[in-house]
Design a protein around this motif. Structure first.
Motif, PDB file in Angstrom:
ATOM      1  N   ALA A   1      47.559  41.731  32.299  1.00  0.00           N
ATOM      2  CA  ALA A   1      46.817  42.615  31.399  1.00  0.00           C
ATOM      3  C   ALA A   1      45.696  43.352  32.112  1.00  0.00           C
ATOM      4  CB  ALA A   1      46.244  41.818  30.234  1.00  0.00           C
ATOM      5  N   CYS A   2      45.152  42.743  33.171  1.00  0.00           N
ATOM      6  CA  CYS A   2      44.059  43.405  33.885  1.00  0.00           C
ATOM      7  C   CYS A   2      43.934  42.858  35.299  1.00  0.00           C
ATOM      8  CB  CYS A   2      42.731  43.249  33.148  1.00  0.00           C
ATOM      9  SG  CYS A   2      41.909  41.665  33.313  1.00  0.00           S
ATOM     10  N   LEU A   3      43.212  43.610  36.099  1.00  0.00           N
ATOM     11  CA  LEU A   3      42.840  43.183  37.441  1.00  0.00           C
ATOM     12  C   LEU A   3      41.399  42.710  37.382  1.00  0.00           C
ATOM     13  CD1 LEU A   3      42.917  43.059  40.588  1.00  0.00           C
ATOM     14  CD2 LEU A   3      42.292  45.480  40.571  1.00  0.00           C
ATOM     15  N   VAL A   4      41.138  41.519  37.906  1.00  0.00           N
ATOM     16  CA  VAL A   4      39.763  41.085  38.133  1.00  0.00           C
ATOM     17  C   VAL A   4      39.472  41.458  39.579  1.00  0.00           C
ATOM     18  CG1 VAL A   4      38.122  39.180  38.177  1.00  0.00           C
ATOM     19  CG2 VAL A   4      39.959  39.212  36.458  1.00  0.00           C
ATOM     20  N   GLU A   5      38.543  42.393  39.739  1.00  0.00           N
ATOM     21  CA  GLU A   5      38.253  42.976  41.050  1.00  0.00           C
ATOM     22  C   GLU A   5      36.777  42.783  41.375  1.00  0.00           C
ATOM     23  OE1 GLU A   5      38.891  47.346  43.088  1.00  0.00           O
ATOM     24  OE2 GLU A   5      38.595  47.228  40.932  1.00  0.00           O
ATOM     25  N   THR A   6      36.516  42.208  42.537  1.00  0.00           N
ATOM     26  CA  THR A   6      35.139  42.083  43.008  1.00  0.00           C
ATOM     27  C   THR A   6      34.900  43.196  44.018  1.00  0.00           C
ATOM     28  OG1 THR A   6      36.011  40.367  44.453  1.00  0.00           O
ATOM     29  CG2 THR A   6      34.703  39.638  42.594  1.00  0.00           C
TER      30      THR A   6
END
Length: 180
Positions: free
Chosen positions: A44-49
Motif C-alpha cells: 500500500a505504501c513505501l516507508v522511506e527514510t
C-alpha cells in the motif's frame, strides 16, 4: 550534526550481496501511497527514510540502477537494487540531488528511526488504496509535499486513525483538482 550525535546504521538486500550504511538521523520519514511506490513495493505504501547524500555509502557490492521518470515532477528517479536478488535498497532523485531515499525495510534494525507524528509525513492520500489506515496526528498530503511549482503543499491532520474509503480518496482528489 556534531560527531557525538552521529549514529551509523547498516542495511542490506535480501541475499546480503549489497550492504549500505547511513551516518546520522534521517531528515524525514515518509509514508508514500503514490502509484509508483505501490508498484515498487508491492504494498500500500513505501516507508522511506530520507538522508543527505553525504550521510550514505555503499559498503559492499555494486547496485544496479533503473531510471524512472516521475509522473508528478517529470524528473528522473533512479532506483538502486541488488542484481542478484532484486531487492531495492535506495533511490536518488534528479529533483532532490542532495538526498537519498532508503527503502526502510532494508535496514538491519527496523526500529532505530523515529516514527512520531512530528517526524513522519504521509504523501498521496489521493492514491491510497481503499482499506488503508492513515494515522491520527500525522501530516497527510493529498499529493507530494512539494507541489510542481516548488511551493509547499497544505497538509491535513486527522484526529483519529482514518480508514481510506472511496469517499476519503475522492475528497482528496477533489482538493487537488480545486488547487489547479
Amino acid at each position: 550534526m556534531s560527531r557525538k550525535e552521529s549514529r551509523v546504521e547498516k542495511g542490506r538486500c535480501l541475499c546480503g550481496a549489497l550492504v549500505f550504511a547511513v551516518d546520522g538521523r534521517p531528515s524525514d520519514v515518509i509514508h508514500c501511497y503514490c502509484n509508483f511506490c505501490q508498484r515498487a513495493t508491492g504494498s500500500a505504501c513505501l516507508v522511506e527514510t530520507m538522508f543527505g547524500i553525504e550521510q550514505f555509502q555503499v559498503l559492499h557490492g555494486t547496485p544496479r540502477e533503473f531510471a524512472h521518470t516521475s509522473e508528478g515532477s517529470g524528473k528522473r528517479v533512479r532506483i538502486h537494487f541488488c542484481e542478484i536478488c532484486g531487492t531495492k535498497t535506495h533511490m536518488l532523485f534528479d529533483r532532490f540531488p542532495d538526498s537519498v531515499g532508503i527503502y526502510s525495510g532494508t535496514f538491519d534494525n527496523k526500529d532505530w528511526f523515529d516514527r512520531r507524528p512530528d517526524k513522519t509525513l504521509s504523501f498521496y492520500l489521493s492514491a491510497a488504496p481503499i482499506g488503508t489506515v492513515v494515522r491520527a496526528g500525522h501530516l497527510i498530503y493529498d499529493a507530494h509535499y512539494w507541489q510542481s511549482d516548488g511551493v509547499a503543499a497544505k497538509a491535513q491532520i486527522f484526529d483519529v486513525h482514518t480508514l481510506v474509503t472511496e469517499q476519503v480518496r475522492a475528497d482528496s482528489q477533489k482538493r487537488l483538482r480545486d488547487r489547479e
